[in-house]
Write an enzyme that holds these catalytic residues in place. Structure first.
Site, PDB file in Angstrom:
ATOM      1  N   THR A 525      52.606  33.472  43.297  1.00 14.68           N
ATOM      2  CA  THR A 525      53.534  34.532  43.689  1.00 14.68           C
ATOM      3  C   THR A 525      53.589  34.582  45.201  1.00 14.68           C
ATOM      4  O   THR A 525      52.554  34.486  45.873  1.00 14.68           O
ATOM      5  CB  THR A 525      53.110  35.895  43.120  1.00 14.68           C
ATOM      6  OG1 THR A 525      53.207  35.823  41.707  1.00 14.68           O
ATOM      7  CG2 THR A 525      54.035  37.007  43.604  1.00 14.68           C
ATOM      8  N   PHE A 527      54.373  36.709  48.393  1.00 16.14           N
ATOM      9  CA  PHE A 527      54.477  38.090  48.882  1.00 16.14           C
ATOM     10  C   PHE A 527      55.073  38.061  50.278  1.00 16.14           C
ATOM     11  O   PHE A 527      54.786  37.148  51.052  1.00 16.14           O
ATOM     12  CB  PHE A 527      53.096  38.747  48.977  1.00 16.14           C
ATOM     13  CG  PHE A 527      52.516  39.117  47.652  1.00 16.14           C
ATOM     14  CD1 PHE A 527      51.932  38.173  46.832  1.00 16.14           C
ATOM     15  CD2 PHE A 527      52.557  40.444  47.218  1.00 16.14           C
ATOM     16  CE1 PHE A 527      51.392  38.518  45.604  1.00 16.14           C
ATOM     17  CE2 PHE A 527      52.019  40.807  46.002  1.00 16.14           C
ATOM     18  CZ  PHE A 527      51.436  39.842  45.186  1.00 16.14           C
TER      19      PHE A 527
END
Ligand code: PEP
Ligand code: MN
Length: 628
Positions: A525, A527
């Site tokens: 992921t 960010f």
């Protein structure tokens, strides 16, 4: 009646015509048109050819109202006023904001910084204050004008401020970009004539008990002296209602729009006198056709020397701007936001030495892990929604926010793209990647066989879709984040489990039963780190921006061609619906480069030319490149 003459008449010629018409009871007024030709205005209609050679007459307008030059028939297309780069009228919605009065340099600068950051186009602030009581604060006078001029320089906002008498009008004109005539002075005819002659844009406020005809005739005074740069401002009239300061007459807006070509704005601050009623009335004003609003904003309304109770808090002003941006679209207008590199320059600030990082969820969520890793020394602020993270950063409660934007398996987290657009004061200042390993945690005593309920964040379920197929008859429960998933299982007890991080599973005393259950182990992921503290550095190698295009064949091709022409590597391109504009799209692009080197500045300038909207979201270090 208005006659547009194709000739510039000499004073003698004017006198001959005026005398001849007066002998038959017709009074005329001459003024110079903007193109140097002569305009003749009269309250009465007459046969022009009897006094003026027909070859001199280019147009005859028989106007049926006492106001002549202000009548829409004079300029059916509508008047657009330009103040530097700002326009008032036409298809734009203009926002004027600032304190009621300039109280000190510090006060004005603080308010100006806020309104500029959130998207105001023009800064307001009274230096000469017409107060109902002689004992109230009367304004700083010329000292206030000097402060306004300094604020214009510092924040790049044109300023509007009030002249209260013919005597101070000239002084005001030396400092202001727009001269305001207050409600109490709407029929101060000497003042109207004075600003008519000064030739600067004038913001004329409606008198407290003026009819629309009185209002337009007051504007006519200014126009009759050749100054056509008049902005009308509805600011409420005296009615019978005592709960509001004035009665904001929004019906006046569509009425004036029909009757006159002049731009009209609304002042819901004085119109209501109530801070909480300003936003709804401002929205209504734009919805009914106003060309903009003027609102009072103060960073400490409780301490304001005038009109504190009707002054918006900064956060309310931010919301007002985003609301108006949406309402503008509904009426076919656009609220322009500062979009390109200039906003980056104006946002550059020193980062505070102590950091507070806002993230979603509790300790144990992926967000908290990545926040802690990136800011080992910081204080942390758990939030319950992505919006809350943006709000905490915007208001300065948090210096930074850690927000997931994209997952390698499930794709973009669209909500956060929309929030980036909604909070223009926030920049992307960095990015981080985290390997997302999902694990199955079960409440002690629970096994795969007696598992009934499984808690996870929707992304967690999506990333473990194949694993979930192996669990038959299990109810899946969506929760807000991975930490909550483990907590809910703990609360539920036997028969429950969660898909979560190892940290969250252990934190809540669950058993780690199966590790790495995600469909694809290359599950990362991305960010973004967001902040209002931003500095564009030459060492940055990644830029994020968002743009919109004209709905024409080849417009995306032409925009992307710029990257090829400038030899810049486009890292990502994604389209999203444009919030509030059905079936229109925004393109989010990441590219390799920075905002400092000439090559990239050229790219941005060219991209700006080929798009109808462009906003730089941030520049930062490409962390993936550093990781791999
Ligand atoms: C003002 O704008 O601060 C002001 C005094 O407004 P009005 O003239 O509308 O009362
Ligand atoms: Mn005021």
């Amino acid at each position: 009646m208005i006659l547009l003459l194709s000739k510039c008449l000499s004073e003698e010629e004017k006198q001959v015509i005026a005398r001849s018409l007066l002998s038959s009871g017709v009074r005329v007024h001459f003024l110079d048109g903007e193109d140097g030709k002569t305009i003749l205005v009269s309250e009465q209609n007459f046969v022009p050819e009897s006094v003026i050679a027909s070859s001199w007459i280019s147009r005859v307008l028989e106007i049926g109202t006492p106001f002549q030059l202000a009548n829409r028939a004079f300029r059916p297309e509508g008047t657009v006023i330009r103040v530097g780069e700002v326009t008032i009228g036409g298809d734009t919605v203009t926002v004027m904001a600032g304190p009621c009065a300039v109280e000190s340099k510090d006060q004005l600068f603080r308010v100006a910084e806020v309104v500029k950051r959130f998207g105001a186009h023009i800064l307001r602030g009274g230096a000469f204050k017409p107060r109902t009581s002689p004992y109230s604060f009367q304004g700083l006078g010329e000292e206030g004008l000097v402060i306004l001029a300094e604020a214009r320089e510092r924040f790049g906002l044109p300023v509007v401020t009030e002249a209260t008498s013919p005597e101070n009008a000239e002084l005001v004109a030396q400092y202001a970009d727009i001269i305001q005539i207050g409600a109490r002075n709407m029929q101060n005819f000497d003042l109207l004539k004075k600003v008519g002659m000064l030739g600067k844009p004038v913001l004329l406020k409606r008198g407290m008990s003026a009819t629309i005809e009185d209002f337009l005739l007051a504007a006519e005074y200014i126009l009759s002296l050749g100054n056509f740069q008049v902005i009308l401002c509805e600011r409420g009239i005296r009615g019978i209602e005592k709960l509001t300061r004035n009665t904001l007459d929004l019906t006046a807006i569509p009425l004036i729009k029909d009757l006159s070509h002049l731009p009209v704005i609304v002042d819901p601050s004085h119109g209501t006198g109530l801070r909480e009623k300003v936003i709804p009335m401002a929205r209504a004003a734009i919805a009914c056709g106003a060309d903009g609003v003027m609102v009072e904003v103060h960073t400490e309304p409780e301490k304001a020397l005038s009109d504190g109770p009707q002054s918006l808090y900064p956060e309310q002003f931010r919301r007002l701007i985003t609301d108006l941006e949406v309402v503008s679209v509904l009426v076919g207008k656009e609220l322009h936001r500062e979009t390109t590199v200039s906003r980056v320059v104006s946002a550059q600030k020193a980062c505070p030495s102590s950091c507070t990082v806002a993230f979603l969820g509790e300790a144990g969520s992926f967000s908290s892990q990545v926040a802690r890793r990136s800011f080992p020394e910081a204080a942390f602020l758990p939030c319950v929604s992505f919006r809350e993270i943006f709000e905490k950063v915007s208001s300065g409660v948090a210096s930074h926010g850690m927000v997931p934007i994209e997952n390698t398996i499930t794709g973009s987290i669209h909500n956060n793209f929309d929030l980036l657009l909604e909070f223009p004061e926030i920049f992307i200042v960095g990015e981080r990647f985290i390997r997302v390993s999902q694990h199955l945690g079960l409440f002690p005593g629970t096994s795969r066989e007696n598992l009934k309920v499984l808690f996870a964040h929707p992304q967690g379920f999506a990333q473990c879709a194949r694993f979930l197929e192996t669990l038959k008859g299990v109810r899946v429960m969506n929760v807000g984040n991975t930490e909550e998933a483990a907590r809910r299982s703990r609360e539920f007890g036997t028969g429950s489990g969660c898909i979560a991080s190892e940290e969250a599973i252990r934190k809540h005393g669950l058993l780690l039963v199966e590790e790495e259950i995600e469909d694809n182990p290359r599950n990362f992921t991305r960010f973004i780190i967001i902040s209002t503290y931003f500095e564009a550095l030459g060492s940055h190698d990644k830029v994020s921006c968002v743009f919109a295009l004209e709905n024409l064949p080849g417009s995306l091709y032409r925009a992307l061609e710029v990257f090829a022409e400038c030899q810049v590597n486009l890292l990502k391109l994604e389209s999203r619906p444009h919030p509030g504009r059905p079936w229109e799209y925004l393109f989010y692009a990441d590219w390799e480069g920075n905002l400092v080197e000439e090559k990239y500045k050229t790219l941005l300038a060219e991209l700006t030319r080929r798009t109808v909207f462009l906003r730089v979201l941030g520049s930062y270090h490409n962390s993936w490149k550093r990781m791999t």
